[in-house]
Enzyme design. Sequence first.
Site, PDB file in Angstrom:
ATOM      1  N   GLY A 142     -16.198   5.617  -2.868  1.00  0.00           N
ATOM      2  CA  GLY A 142     -15.742   6.100  -1.557  1.00  0.00           C
ATOM      3  C   GLY A 142     -15.389   4.980  -0.598  1.00  0.00           C
ATOM      4  O   GLY A 142     -15.094   5.217   0.560  1.00  0.00           O
ATOM      5  N   ASP A 165      -4.260   0.821  -9.410  1.00  0.00           N
ATOM      6  CA  ASP A 165      -5.689   0.530  -9.546  1.00  0.00           C
ATOM      7  C   ASP A 165      -6.076   0.254 -10.997  1.00  0.00           C
ATOM      8  O   ASP A 165      -6.831  -0.672 -11.296  1.00  0.00           O
ATOM      9  CB  ASP A 165      -6.523   1.695  -8.994  1.00  0.00           C
ATOM     10  CG  ASP A 165      -6.196   1.978  -7.536  1.00  0.00           C
ATOM     11  OD1 ASP A 165      -5.584   1.106  -6.887  1.00  0.00           O
ATOM     12  OD2 ASP A 165      -6.546   3.057  -7.050  1.00  0.00           O
ATOM     13  N   GLU A 212       0.831  -1.213   0.000  1.00  0.00           N
ATOM     14  CA  GLU A 212       0.000   0.000   0.000  1.00  0.00           C
ATOM     15  C   GLU A 212       0.857   1.252   0.000  1.00  0.00           C
ATOM     16  O   GLU A 212       1.855   1.333   0.718  1.00  0.00           O
ATOM     17  CB  GLU A 212      -0.906  -0.033   1.238  1.00  0.00           C
ATOM     18  CG  GLU A 212      -2.267   0.566   0.993  1.00  0.00           C
ATOM     19  CD  GLU A 212      -3.088  -0.234  -0.018  1.00  0.00           C
ATOM     20  OE1 GLU A 212      -3.068   0.124  -1.207  1.00  0.00           O
ATOM     21  OE2 GLU A 212      -3.741  -1.198   0.400  1.00  0.00           O
ATOM     22  N   HIS A 213       0.436   2.218  -0.801  1.00  0.00           N
ATOM     23  CA  HIS A 213       1.136   3.495  -0.922  1.00  0.00           C
ATOM     24  C   HIS A 213       2.582   3.297  -1.369  1.00  0.00           C
ATOM     25  O   HIS A 213       3.483   3.981  -0.889  1.00  0.00           O
ATOM     26  CB  HIS A 213       1.105   4.275   0.405  1.00  0.00           C
ATOM     27  CG  HIS A 213      -0.163   5.064   0.581  1.00  0.00           C
ATOM     28  ND1 HIS A 213      -0.350   6.287  -0.007  1.00  0.00           N
ATOM     29  CD2 HIS A 213      -1.303   4.783   1.245  1.00  0.00           C
ATOM     30  CE1 HIS A 213      -1.553   6.740   0.310  1.00  0.00           C
ATOM     31  NE2 HIS A 213      -2.162   5.846   1.066  1.00  0.00           N
ATOM     32  N   GLY A 241     -12.867   2.837  -1.055  1.00  0.00           N
ATOM     33  CA  GLY A 241     -11.466   2.426  -1.195  1.00  0.00           C
ATOM     34  C   GLY A 241     -11.339   1.171  -2.043  1.00  0.00           C
ATOM     35  O   GLY A 241     -10.345   0.451  -1.956  1.00  0.00           O
ATOM     36  N   LEU A 242     -12.342   0.885  -2.869  1.00  0.00           N
ATOM     37  CA  LEU A 242     -12.304  -0.317  -3.712  1.00  0.00           C
ATOM     38  C   LEU A 242     -12.105   0.057  -5.181  1.00  0.00           C
ATOM     39  O   LEU A 242     -12.371  -0.724  -6.079  1.00  0.00           O
ATOM     40  CB  LEU A 242     -13.590  -1.149  -3.526  1.00  0.00           C
ATOM     41  CG  LEU A 242     -13.835  -1.621  -2.091  1.00  0.00           C
ATOM     42  CD1 LEU A 242     -15.164  -2.350  -1.974  1.00  0.00           C
ATOM     43  CD2 LEU A 242     -12.708  -2.543  -1.616  1.00  0.00           C
ATOM     44  N   ASP A 248       2.984   2.228  -4.934  1.00  0.00           N
ATOM     45  CA  ASP A 248       3.009   2.187  -6.415  1.00  0.00           C
ATOM     46  C   ASP A 248       3.705   3.428  -6.964  1.00  0.00           C
ATOM     47  O   ASP A 248       4.471   3.350  -7.915  1.00  0.00           O
ATOM     48  CB  ASP A 248       1.602   1.971  -7.030  1.00  0.00           C
ATOM     49  CG  ASP A 248       0.554   2.984  -6.607  1.00  0.00           C
ATOM     50  OD1 ASP A 248       0.799   3.800  -5.683  1.00  0.00           O
ATOM     51  OD2 ASP A 248      -0.540   2.967  -7.212  1.00  0.00           O
ATOM     52  N   SER A 299     -13.479   2.471  -7.335  1.00  0.00           N
ATOM     53  CA  SER A 299     -14.563   2.675  -8.300  1.00  0.00           C
ATOM     54  C   SER A 299     -14.085   3.591  -9.439  1.00  0.00           C
ATOM     55  O   SER A 299     -14.545   3.449 -10.577  1.00  0.00           O
ATOM     56  CB  SER A 299     -15.784   3.278  -7.609  1.00  0.00           C
ATOM     57  OG  SER A 299     -15.444   4.500  -7.002  1.00  0.00           O
ATOM     58  N   SER A 300     -13.152   4.491  -9.165  1.00  0.00           N
ATOM     59  CA  SER A 300     -12.669   5.398 -10.222  1.00  0.00           C
ATOM     60  C   SER A 300     -11.957   4.626 -11.326  1.00  0.00           C
ATOM     61  O   SER A 300     -12.218   4.840 -12.514  1.00  0.00           O
ATOM     62  CB  SER A 300     -11.681   6.430  -9.685  1.00  0.00           C
ATOM     63  OG  SER A 300     -12.013   6.835  -8.418  1.00  0.00           O
TER      64      SER A 300
HETATM   65  C1  GLA Z   1      -5.108   4.883  -4.242  1.00  0.00           C
HETATM   66  C2  GLA Z   1      -4.313   5.199  -5.512  1.00  0.00           C
HETATM   67  C3  GLA Z   1      -3.321   4.086  -5.852  1.00  0.00           C
HETATM   68  C4  GLA Z   1      -2.469   3.719  -4.641  1.00  0.00           C
HETATM   69  C5  GLA Z   1      -3.346   3.509  -3.406  1.00  0.00           C
HETATM   70  C6  GLA Z   1      -2.524   3.289  -2.159  1.00  0.00           C
HETATM   71  O1  GLA Z   1      -5.946   3.787  -4.452  1.00  0.00           O
HETATM   72  O2  GLA Z   1      -5.199   5.352  -6.602  1.00  0.00           O
HETATM   73  O3  GLA Z   1      -2.544   4.464  -6.937  1.00  0.00           O
HETATM   74  O4  GLA Z   1      -1.480   4.670  -4.416  1.00  0.00           O
HETATM   75  O5  GLA Z   1      -4.209   4.607  -3.177  1.00  0.00           O
HETATM   76  O6  GLA Z   1      -1.812   2.110  -2.260  1.00  0.00           O
END
Ligand code: GLA
Length: 376
Positions: A115, A165, A30-31, A117-118, A33, A120-121
């Site tokens: 919203g 993502d 996480e965090h 954190g899955l 990429d 959707s964007s």
């Molecule tokens: C969001 C960002 C991703 C990634 C995560 C954290 O989902 O879109 O690129 O940085 O946060 O891992």
Amino acid sequence: MKIREDFTTLFGVNPDLVASAPGRVNLIGEHIDYSDGFVLPFAIQARTYCALRIRSDERVRVATNQNKRDVFESSIAELKPQTGPVWTRYILGVLWALDIKVGVEILVDSEVPSGAGLSSSAALECSVATALNAHFELGKSLTELARITQRAENEYVGVPCGIMDQSISLMGKAGHALLLDCRDLSTRQIKVDFESNDLKLLIVDTRAHHALVDGGYAERRTQCEAVAKELGVKAMRDLSIGELETARTRLPELNYLRARHAVTEIGRVLEAVKVLEADDFDTFGNLLTKSHKSLRDDYNVSCPELDLAVDTALNLGALGARMVGGGFGGSTISLIKSDEAAKVAVEIERAFSKSGFGSPRFFDSLPGDGARVESY
Ligand code: GLA
């Protein structure tokens, strides 16, 4: 398919094709990429559908079932970054980034909660990109589409997200998580089968969404970039924990902590792959929990709701648990013995109510497939 009927009702003509793309959970990584690290997400079953028709003029008309199907209309020539109501930008940004020159009608419908954190964007961007790539026979590879949709989000929407993502939404494979090298976008599909081992990955959407999100994300990125610059490396990927420790006194303490998360998280991803491949779920679970602590204490992107969902699951014997996605709200995952999952969900619900938090939502999802054309 319902979206075909909805499209015809809305625009008075049939769509040319329907494509879809999934949301994701990230097992670990996480965090990192945007620090050129490794990540291990999988595509969830929930998808976003995009029905598309090409017009013979320059008009662009877009609508979503999630916004009462109000049609936003523009000219393709007028699309430029940050124009259009916010929800339309994820669609318009892809048209812009793919340099589409003719008018289109697009209706989208999403099963991926926004919203939460899955992602959707990314599901939205990738469903649109897949439809356009197929219809115009653009011949873009999945890697190219990942970079293009990321550019749409970075420049058109204005969110400085990394590449994870979009990559997983495009490249997901049922039964697998994707080990993605965020530097060169090389991948390896890693088999994930919790079920045969009597385990379940419970996804908890805390429904918390804190205002810090946007600024907080960009700030973390900048802090990691500042450390890389100070220490003369390209990204956190190029730093060992030893080198970081040696340089500690040269760095502002907060930046040192951010870097420590990034460097240790990259190590955890590579170890997680090894133990997953050896069906060592206890060690895998421990890595999830370590990741959460690092995100909470060194990276400061957790929040009370996420911590409560994680701690409750761990107190009830989960093998591991952590927040997923950008943080400051959104979802957690917990690896739990299958027959205990229902009890854990009840207890999390109870703990939330006791703390005065709103009711969380629960999902469990097997790893699904990435983006595809559904029908012509
Ligand atoms: C969001 C960002 C991703 C990634 C995560 C954290 O989902 O879109 O690129 O940085 O946060 O891992």
